[in-house]
Every structure is written in C-alpha cells, then in structure tokens.
Enzyme design. Sequence first.
Site, PDB file in Angstrom:
ATOM      1  CD  GLU A  98      96.101  19.982  56.033  1.00 27.08           C
ATOM      2  OE1 GLU A  98      95.363  19.935  55.026  1.00 27.08           O
ATOM      3  OE2 GLU A  98      97.300  20.279  55.964  1.00 27.08           O
ATOM      4  CG  ASP A  99      95.396  16.143  53.961  1.00 28.37           C
ATOM      5  OD1 ASP A  99      96.002  16.963  54.680  1.00 28.37           O
ATOM      6  OD2 ASP A  99      95.842  15.749  52.865  1.00 28.37           O
TER       7      ASP A  99
ATOM      8  CG  ASP B 170     103.848  13.957  58.792  1.00 19.09           C
ATOM      9  OD1 ASP B 170     104.063  13.237  59.775  1.00 19.09           O
ATOM     10  OD2 ASP B 170     104.528  13.883  57.749  1.00 19.09           O
TER      11      ASP B 170
ATOM     12  CG  PHE C  61     103.212   8.605  53.227  1.00 23.91           C
ATOM     13  CD1 PHE C  61     103.630   9.874  53.626  1.00 23.91           C
ATOM     14  CD2 PHE C  61     102.485   8.479  52.046  1.00 23.91           C
ATOM     15  CE1 PHE C  61     103.325  10.995  52.856  1.00 23.91           C
ATOM     16  CE2 PHE C  61     102.187   9.596  51.270  1.00 23.91           C
ATOM     17  CZ  PHE C  61     102.608  10.852  51.672  1.00 23.91           C
TER      18      PHE C  61
ATOM     19  NE  ARG D 225      95.451  14.835  45.351  1.00 21.44           N
ATOM     20  CZ  ARG D 225      96.195  15.374  46.307  1.00 21.44           C
ATOM     21  NH1 ARG D 225      95.847  15.228  47.566  1.00 21.44           N
ATOM     22  NH2 ARG D 225      97.286  16.055  46.012  1.00 21.44           N
TER      23      ARG D 225
HETATM   24  P1  IMP Z   1     103.152  18.645  57.793  1.00 17.02           P
HETATM   25  O1  IMP Z   1     103.526  20.031  57.411  1.00 17.02           O
HETATM   26  O2  IMP Z   1     104.359  17.761  57.918  1.00 17.02           O
HETATM   27  O3  IMP Z   1     102.264  18.558  59.002  1.00 17.02           O
HETATM   28  O4  IMP Z   1     102.406  18.035  56.562  1.00 17.02           O
HETATM   29  C1  IMP Z   1     101.101  18.185  56.305  1.00 17.02           C
HETATM   30  C2  IMP Z   1     100.809  17.825  54.871  1.00 17.02           C
HETATM   31  O5  IMP Z   1     101.674  16.797  54.385  1.00 17.02           O
HETATM   32  C3  IMP Z   1      99.416  17.275  54.747  1.00 17.02           C
HETATM   33  O6  IMP Z   1      98.514  18.292  54.458  1.00 17.02           O
HETATM   34  C4  IMP Z   1      99.550  16.286  53.619  1.00 17.02           C
HETATM   35  O7  IMP Z   1      99.329  16.939  52.388  1.00 17.02           O
HETATM   36  C5  IMP Z   1     100.981  15.815  53.663  1.00 17.02           C
HETATM   37  N1  IMP Z   1     101.118  14.524  54.372  1.00 17.02           N
HETATM   38  C6  IMP Z   1     101.691  14.294  55.562  1.00 17.02           C
HETATM   39  N2  IMP Z   1     101.618  13.014  55.910  1.00 17.02           N
HETATM   40  C7  IMP Z   1     100.965  12.392  54.916  1.00 17.02           C
HETATM   41  C8  IMP Z   1     100.545  11.037  54.700  1.00 17.02           C
HETATM   42  O8  IMP Z   1     100.735  10.122  55.512  1.00 17.02           O
HETATM   43  N3  IMP Z   1      99.898  10.811  53.533  1.00 17.02           N
HETATM   44  C9  IMP Z   1      99.635  11.774  52.616  1.00 17.02           C
HETATM   45  N4  IMP Z   1      99.985  13.054  52.781  1.00 17.02           N
HETATM   46  C10 IMP Z   1     100.658  13.353  53.921  1.00 17.02           C
HETATM   47 MG    MG Z   2      97.476  18.588  52.567  1.00 14.12          MG
END
Ligand code: IMP
Ligand code: MG
Length: 170
Positions: free
Chosen positions: A95-96, A99, A148, A161
């Site tokens: 995963e990237d 958050d 972010f 990207r």
């Molecule tokens: P979560 O469900 O809030 O943990 O979000 C995870 C997903 O949100 C990641 O796979 C990203 O695609 C996107 N995301 C969360 N934070 C960032 C950020 O700082 N930059 C870009 N994408 C983000």
């Molecule tokens: Mg993602």
Amino acid sequence: MINGDVFISKEQIAARIEEMARDISEDYQGKELLVICILKGAFIFCADLVRKLNIPVDIEFMSVGSYEGTESTGEVKINLDLKADIKNRDILILEDIVDTGITMNALLNILEKRGPKSIKLASLFFKPARIRKCVNVDYLGFEIEDKFIVGYGLDYNGAYRELPDVQVFK
Ligand code: IMP
Ligand code: MG
C-alpha cells in the site's frame, strides 16, 4: 497546490525500499510469496520493491477506494478485485499510505475471509496522527506528520503521481 519543495526525496525512498526488501526477502525465504499491489497509489512502490527482492514472487493487483480530494469518505469499495485465489497463500499487501486506517482495516478483513495462510502489510508511508481504525503495518517505509503528500505514486484527485520525489500538497 505544490511549490516544488521536496519533502521526501527519491534517494531517501530508494534507500528505505532496499532495507524493506532485505527484511521481506529474509522473512519469506523458501516460501511462495504473493504480492498484492494496491492500485493506483502503490504501483511505483511495488515496481521498485519487487526488483529489490531476492526471492521469486507472484504479483496481483487490486483497487480499493474511499477518498475524494484530501478526505476519506469512510466507505471502502473494491473497484478491481483479484484474479487469483489466495486460499493457503502467503500474502503481502503493498500500500502507498495508511492514513485513517479505514481502507486497510476493511481490506484486511475482506482478504482474511478468503483463507490465506498468512497476510502481512507493507506500507511506504504511515500518518499516526490520523489513525482511526487499528492496522498493523508489518513493513513500514516512513512515518510522517499529518500532511497530505503527493508524488511517487500518491495523488491529489489523480494528479502528481508521476513526480519522482514526494512533496506536500497544500
Ligand atoms: P485511509 O483509509 O484513510 O488509511 O486512506 C488510505 C488511502 O488514502 C491511501 O491508500 C491513499 O490512496 C489515500 N491517502 C491518504 N493520505 C494520503 C496522502 O497524504 N496523499 C495521498 N493519498 C493519501
Ligand atoms: Mg491508495
């Protein structure tokens, strides 16, 4: 918008990915690893990481989403599912960024129901300040502040990207 300032450089990322790849290669020695790249954000991370592994791997792709702009909608949906059966397989999700943890928490629950032998998570970035759902990141690249970020596969509404370094989006 972005201003060109580098937050985490491509050199820092490359060095960290080498270390992660070393750990992963050691842990999966003698096993048949199935890597699941979470599209779209992890595609560059995946491409760089797998080329640093010294074990053979299968690679599958999956797309899940919950984001619009810079906020999670809280609802997770599968946009593209796996072609492969993961029953009795050793799985590593790439995963990237984690958050709030909502996406990975939901995805891990979905995949665990399919009966893999083991399932672990490698995430390039983690923002501890925003975590809402418990997620264990087995292999972590960088812990970052509540910013972010874009670049190296990460986007803001589909943009940035392709940037080689990670920058902060304001
Ligand atoms: P979560 O469900 O809030 O943990 O979000 C995870 C997903 O949100 C990641 O796979 C990203 O695609 C996107 N995301 C969360 N934070 C960032 C950020 O700082 N930059 C870009 N994408 C983000
Ligand atoms: Mg993602």
